[in-house]
Design an enzyme around this catalytic site. Sequence first.
Site, short mmCIF file in Angstrom:
data_model
loop_
_atom_site.label_atom_id
_atom_site.label_comp_id
_atom_site.label_asym_id
_atom_site.label_seq_id
_atom_site.Cartn_x
_atom_site.Cartn_y
_atom_site.Cartn_z
N ARG A 15 0.81 -1.23 0.00
CA ARG A 15 0.00 0.00 0.00
C ARG A 15 0.84 1.28 0.00
O ARG A 15 0.31 2.38 -0.13
CB ARG A 15 -0.96 -0.02 1.20
CG ARG A 15 -2.09 -1.03 1.00
CD ARG A 15 -3.25 -0.72 1.90
NE ARG A 15 -3.02 -1.08 3.27
CZ ARG A 15 -3.58 -0.47 4.31
NH1 ARG A 15 -4.38 0.56 4.12
NH2 ARG A 15 -3.33 -0.87 5.53
N GLN A 75 13.01 -14.65 5.48
CA GLN A 75 11.74 -15.38 5.48
C GLN A 75 11.22 -15.42 4.05
O GLN A 75 10.83 -14.40 3.50
CB GLN A 75 10.71 -14.69 6.39
CG GLN A 75 9.41 -15.49 6.49
CD GLN A 75 8.23 -14.64 6.94
OE1 GLN A 75 8.25 -13.41 6.84
NE2 GLN A 75 7.21 -15.31 7.42
N GLY A 80 3.12 -15.61 7.31
CA GLY A 80 2.44 -15.06 8.49
C GLY A 80 3.41 -14.70 9.60
O GLY A 80 4.60 -15.06 9.56
N TYR A 103 7.49 -4.97 15.35
CA TYR A 103 7.33 -4.82 13.90
C TYR A 103 8.26 -3.70 13.41
O TYR A 103 8.36 -2.65 14.03
CB TYR A 103 5.91 -4.40 13.54
CG TYR A 103 4.84 -5.43 13.81
CD1 TYR A 103 5.14 -6.76 14.11
CD2 TYR A 103 3.49 -5.08 13.73
CE1 TYR A 103 4.15 -7.69 14.35
CE2 TYR A 103 2.49 -6.00 13.96
CZ TYR A 103 2.82 -7.31 14.28
OH TYR A 103 1.83 -8.21 14.51
N GLU A 154 -8.16 -12.36 15.30
CA GLU A 154 -7.90 -11.48 14.16
C GLU A 154 -9.22 -10.95 13.62
O GLU A 154 -10.26 -11.64 13.68
CB GLU A 154 -7.14 -12.25 13.07
CG GLU A 154 -5.68 -12.45 13.37
CD GLU A 154 -4.98 -11.13 13.69
OE1 GLU A 154 -4.81 -10.31 12.78
OE2 GLU A 154 -4.62 -10.92 14.86
N ASN A 226 1.43 2.02 6.92
CA ASN A 226 1.07 1.15 5.79
C ASN A 226 0.91 1.92 4.49
O ASN A 226 0.97 1.34 3.41
CB ASN A 226 -0.24 0.42 6.09
CG ASN A 226 -0.12 -0.49 7.30
OD1 ASN A 226 0.65 -1.44 7.29
ND2 ASN A 226 -0.84 -0.16 8.36
N TYR A 369 38.41 21.83 -4.15
CA TYR A 369 38.14 20.81 -5.17
C TYR A 369 38.74 21.25 -6.49
O TYR A 369 38.45 22.35 -6.98
CB TYR A 369 36.62 20.65 -5.28
CG TYR A 369 36.16 19.54 -6.18
CD1 TYR A 369 36.72 18.27 -6.10
CD2 TYR A 369 35.14 19.76 -7.12
CE1 TYR A 369 36.27 17.25 -6.92
CE2 TYR A 369 34.69 18.74 -7.93
CZ TYR A 369 35.26 17.48 -7.84
OH TYR A 369 34.82 16.47 -8.65
N SER A 387 39.16 39.61 4.12
CA SER A 387 37.93 39.35 3.38
C SER A 387 38.23 38.92 1.96
O SER A 387 39.17 39.40 1.33
CB SER A 387 37.07 40.62 3.33
OG SER A 387 36.65 40.91 4.65
N ARG A 422 47.54 39.60 -4.59
CA ARG A 422 46.57 40.29 -5.45
C ARG A 422 47.34 41.27 -6.33
O ARG A 422 48.46 41.66 -6.00
CB ARG A 422 45.53 41.02 -4.61
CG ARG A 422 46.13 42.07 -3.73
CD ARG A 422 45.13 42.67 -2.77
NE ARG A 422 45.73 43.79 -2.04
CZ ARG A 422 45.28 44.25 -0.89
NH1 ARG A 422 44.26 43.69 -0.29
NH2 ARG A 422 45.87 45.28 -0.32
C1 UD1 Z 1 -1.00 -7.77 12.85
C2 UD1 Z 1 -1.63 -8.64 13.93
C3 UD1 Z 1 -2.87 -7.93 14.47
C4 UD1 Z 1 -2.51 -6.56 15.01
C5 UD1 Z 1 -1.80 -5.75 13.92
C6 UD1 Z 1 -1.25 -4.47 14.51
C7 UD1 Z 1 -1.14 -10.95 13.32
C8 UD1 Z 1 -1.67 -12.19 12.72
N1 UD1 Z 1 -1.98 -9.91 13.36
O1 UD1 Z 1 -1.93 -7.70 11.78
O2 UD1 Z 1 -3.46 -8.68 15.52
O3 UD1 Z 1 -3.66 -5.88 15.45
O4 UD1 Z 1 -0.68 -6.48 13.39
O5 UD1 Z 1 -0.72 -3.68 13.50
O6 UD1 Z 1 0.00 -10.93 13.78
N2 UD1 Z 1 5.37 -9.82 8.56
C9 UD1 Z 1 6.47 -10.59 8.22
N3 UD1 Z 1 6.24 -11.81 7.66
C10 UD1 Z 1 5.00 -12.31 7.41
C11 UD1 Z 1 3.89 -11.50 7.77
C12 UD1 Z 1 4.11 -10.26 8.34
O7 UD1 Z 1 7.60 -10.19 8.41
O8 UD1 Z 1 4.91 -13.43 6.90
C13 UD1 Z 1 5.60 -8.50 9.17
C14 UD1 Z 1 5.09 -7.37 8.31
O9 UD1 Z 1 6.13 -6.88 7.48
C15 UD1 Z 1 4.69 -6.33 9.35
C16 UD1 Z 1 4.29 -7.17 10.56
O10 UD1 Z 1 4.87 -8.44 10.36
O11 UD1 Z 1 5.75 -5.52 9.75
C17 UD1 Z 1 2.77 -7.30 10.72
O12 UD1 Z 1 2.25 -7.95 9.60
P1 UD1 Z 1 0.89 -7.49 8.91
O13 UD1 Z 1 0.60 -8.39 7.78
O14 UD1 Z 1 0.94 -6.03 8.65
O15 UD1 Z 1 -0.13 -7.80 10.08
P2 UD1 Z 1 -1.53 -7.14 10.31
O16 UD1 Z 1 -2.52 -7.75 9.38
O17 UD1 Z 1 -1.42 -5.68 10.33
CA CA Z 2 0.08 -3.97 9.42
#
Ligand code: UD1
Ligand code: CA
Length: 449
Positions: A15, A75, A80, A103, A154, A226, A369, A387, A422
Site C-alpha cells: 500500500r 523469510q 504469516g 514490527y 484477528e 502502511n 576541489y 575578506s 593580489r
Molecule cells: C498484525 C496482527 C494484528 C494486530 C496488527 C497491529 C497478526 C496475525 N496480526 O496484523 O493482531 O492488530 O498487526 O498492527 O499478527 N510480517 C512478516 N512476515 C509475514 C507476515 C508479516 O515479516 O509473513 C511482518 C510485516 O512486514 C509487518 C508485521 O509483520 O511488519 C505485521 O504484519 P501485517 O501483515 O501487517 O499484520 P496485520 O494484518 O497488520
Molecule cells: Ca500492518
Amino acid sequence: MAVSFIILAAGMGSRMNSDTPKVLHHVGAAPLLHHALTAARALEPSRIVVVTGHEAAQVAKSAEAFDPSVECVLQEPQLGTAHAVDMAAPLLADFAGDVIVLYGDTPFIRPETLQAMRDARAHHSVVVLGFEAKDPGRYGRLVVSGDDLERIVEYKDSTDEERLITLCNSGVLCASAKLIFELISKVENDNEAQEYYLTDLPALARAQGLSAGVVTCDESETLGVNTRQQLAEAEAAFQSRARSDALENGVTLTAPETVFFALDTHIGRDAIIGPNVIFGTAVTIESGAEIKGFCHLEGCHVSRGATVGPFARLRPGAELAEDVHVGNFVEIKNAILDEGVKVGHLTYIGDADIGEFTNIGAGTVTCNYDGVMKHRTKIGKRAFIGSSTMLVAPVIVGNDALTASGSVITENVPDEALALGRAEQVNKPGLATKLMARLKSIKAAKGSS
Ligand code: UD1
Ligand code: CA
C-alpha cells in the site's frame, strides 16, 4: 533476565506504492526500521534479529548500518507473523532469556513500554502489548477476563460481538525464547488468511496451563505505517514528540513547530534553537550553544558556547569547538574549527583545519576541489584571513599569519607573515571623470541616430 529482540520486516508494504521496502521509508531522517532498532537497543538486549523478506538485501544492509551486531534472517515465502518469528529459531531457540517481538513498520513504541512488558513477565508467561483504539478498524482484538488475556482474535476471523471490543493488539509480544518457539511449532494456518498467526500464542499458552496478560500503552505508540498518508502522519507525530522531548530536556525552542529533528539529534540542556532550524542525521549540539533561525545542520558537532546562524549550513564533518562563531550565509563541511574561531559572513569552509581564535573574513573560500580531488586547507592559531581570500588547497597558513583582502593564496604562508596575493593597485589621476564624460557622449550620440 537477559532479553533479545525479533523485529519483523519481511512484508512488502504494497500500500506504500513504492519500489522502496516499507521499513526503509524515512521518518525523522531515519528508516522506520531504525526507530524499532533504537527502541530495542535501549533495553540493552543480548541479540537483535531482523526478519527480512521483500528486498531482503537492502533491508539487511540498512539494519547492519545501524549496528553491525544486528543479525538478519530471511523469510521466504512469507506465511504469516508466527512463521516470520520462527525464522529466528535457529539463532534464538537456545537463548536462556525473554524475547520481544516488534514490527519494523511501527516506529513509536517507547523503551519504557517495552520495559513494562518485561516487568509483567513476572506474572504472565506471555505478555502482549494492547491499546484502546479510537477506531479499532481491522486490528486484532484482545479477549480478556480480569487480568488474563484469553486469546487474540484477528479481525477477519472475529464475530460481530468480538468486533465491538476496543482493546486491540499492537503486535508486540514478549515471552521466554523457549516458550515462543515451542508454542509456534503448534500454530496452524486454519484461518481466513491461511497464515500462521503469532496472535495464536496466548490461547496456546493457556491451553497448557500457562497464563497470558496484557500491558497497555497509548494508541499513539502503536501507530503503524502502511500508506504514504500514514507515513506523513508518522512524521508529524515524530516531530511533535521530538519537540516536546527537547523542551522537557531543557532546550529552548523559540518556535517549536518550525524546528525539525532527526531520530539521532542530540541537544544539550540550555541550548537555544531559533525558528526554522532543520536537523538532518547525526547532529550533536552541546549545552548552551545557540543555533539561530533558518539553519540547516547535518552530521556535525557544535560545542558549548558556540553560536551558529542565522542562515548557516553545517554539513557532515563540521566540528565546532567551544565559543566558535559561525554567522550568516556560511557553509562548513568536513572542517574542524578550534576554540574561539570566528567565521562571520558569506564564507565556504570545506576540508579545513582552523586553529584557535583565528578570524575568517567575509567572502573567504577554501578552494578545496580541483575537479578531480579534494584537498585540505590548514590555518594556524590566531591567524587573520582578510575578506574575500581564496585559499587554493592544499595550502597551509601559519600561526599569527595574515592574508590581505582579495588575495588568492596558492603558496603556504609562514607563521607571522603577511601574504599579499593580489594585483597591485594603480591610481590614474582625473581619469574617472574623463571616462564618464566619454561614456555619456557615446550614449548621447546613439540616442540621436
Ligand atoms: C498484525 C496482527 C494484528 C494486530 C496488527 C497491529 C497478526 C496475525 N496480526 O496484523 O493482531 O492488530 O498487526 O498492527 O499478527 N510480517 C512478516 N512476515 C509475514 C507476515 C508479516 O515479516 O509473513 C511482518 C510485516 O512486514 C509487518 C508485521 O509483520 O511488519 C505485521 O504484519 P501485517 O501483515 O501487517 O499484520 P496485520 O494484518 O497488520
Ligand atoms: Ca500492518
